[in-house]
Design a protein around this motif. Structure first.
Motif, mmCIF file in Angstrom:
data_model
loop_
_atom_site.group_PDB
_atom_site.id
_atom_site.type_symbol
_atom_site.label_atom_id
_atom_site.label_comp_id
_atom_site.label_asym_id
_atom_site.label_seq_id
_atom_site.Cartn_x
_atom_site.Cartn_y
_atom_site.Cartn_z
ATOM 1 N N SER A 51 48.630 13.131 1.846
ATOM 2 C CA SER A 51 47.977 12.624 0.643
ATOM 3 C C SER A 51 47.774 11.117 0.712
ATOM 4 O O SER A 51 46.773 10.590 0.215
ATOM 5 C CB SER A 51 48.800 12.999 -0.596
ATOM 6 N N ILE A 52 48.713 10.433 1.358
ATOM 7 C CA ILE A 52 48.587 8.982 1.520
ATOM 8 C C ILE A 52 47.569 8.654 2.597
ATOM 9 O O ILE A 52 46.672 7.818 2.398
ATOM 10 C CB ILE A 52 49.956 8.362 1.877
ATOM 11 N N VAL A 53 47.676 9.339 3.744
ATOM 12 C CA VAL A 53 46.772 9.076 4.865
ATOM 13 C C VAL A 53 45.331 9.404 4.495
ATOM 14 O O VAL A 53 44.416 8.580 4.661
ATOM 15 C CB VAL A 53 47.208 9.877 6.107
ATOM 16 N N ILE A 54 45.115 10.619 3.981
ATOM 17 C CA ILE A 54 43.754 11.040 3.624
ATOM 18 C C ILE A 54 43.240 10.227 2.444
ATOM 19 O O ILE A 54 42.067 9.839 2.408
ATOM 20 C CB ILE A 54 43.727 12.545 3.295
ATOM 21 N N GLY A 55 44.115 9.964 1.477
ATOM 22 C CA GLY A 55 43.694 9.204 0.307
ATOM 23 C C GLY A 55 43.170 7.823 0.649
ATOM 24 O O GLY A 55 42.211 7.339 0.035
#
Length: 230
Positions: free
Chosen positions: A166-170
């Protein structure tokens, strides 16, 4: 389905992360309206098109560049948490798998719809105008992000993995989407048609395609979820 939607909607408001995100949206809405009026009063150099969007530019930027991060950050484990904690067994015995997927998706999307609607209402109070096209464009992005989040939560079994992604893709999604939309490289430029930013470039009804893309992702999530052992 409605009970699951209601539960997911209420759950989205709980926790410090939700409070922070809601506060960011409300503060952005307030200052977008406040400073846009100041800019318009100090300068007459804005074109008519710029005057139409300047009041909502803060919310638009927030939705495009941080929307995926916010949505996935709050709801990344919406399905796989239930599987990991084995509470999904209680749901599948009481309702259909389609109701679970659609209920969770609608609950998440409704939460962001309320956040955006509140933000635009705050802006409209200051500028005495409600920009429906930009509101619907921002809402369609939120629906796309919600569908993508549900899909990832179905595909990936571990909540810890979706939390990391969620952090990487976000963070990577808006950069990649913007690059794909602007690049002339024929090998990757076709991807802009399956990503949402391309359909928000103009103030028209092309944002409806984003809703169609969200529907495709939910359909894929449902197919995968129906074949998964719970």
């Amino acid at each position: 389905m409605l009970a699951i939607c209601k539960r997911e909607f209420i759950q989205s408001f709980k926790g410090i992360k939700s409070i922070i995100v809601i506060a960011i949206f409300l503060i952005t809405a307030y200052y977008s309206a406040d400073f846009s009026n100041l800019f318009l009063s100090l300068s007459n150099d804005f074109t008519s098109e710029e005057k139409e969007v300047i009041h909502t530019i803060g919310i638009s930027i927030l939705s495009m560049f941080f929307g995926m991060l916010f949505v996935m950050g709050l709801s990344h484990d919406t399905v796989n948490r239930e599987i990991h904690e084995r509470t999904i067994r209680f749901l599948v015995t009481r309702t259909s798998r389609a109701s679970i997927i659609f209920g969770k998706f609608l609950g998440i999307a409704l939460f962001w719809f309320v956040c955006l609607l509140t933000s635009f209402v705050i802006i409209s109070i200051f500028v005495r105008d409600f920009d429906f096209i930009i509101f619907f464009q921002s809402t369609s992005l939120a629906v796309y992000y919600s569908a993508f989040t549900v899909l990832m939560s179905v595909l990936l079994p571990k909540p810890s993995l979706t939390m990391f992604l969620s952090i990487v893709i976000g963070l990577a999604f808006p950069i990649f989407n913007g690059w794909v939309t602007l690049t002339s490289n024929g090998w990757v430029s076709w991807l802009k048609y399956v990503l949402p930013f391309y359909y928000t470039e103009d103030q028209n009804f092309e944002f409806l395609v984003i809703l169609l893309l969200a529907g495709v992702m939910i359909y894929i999530a449902l197919l995968v979820f129906r074949r998964r052992e719970c």
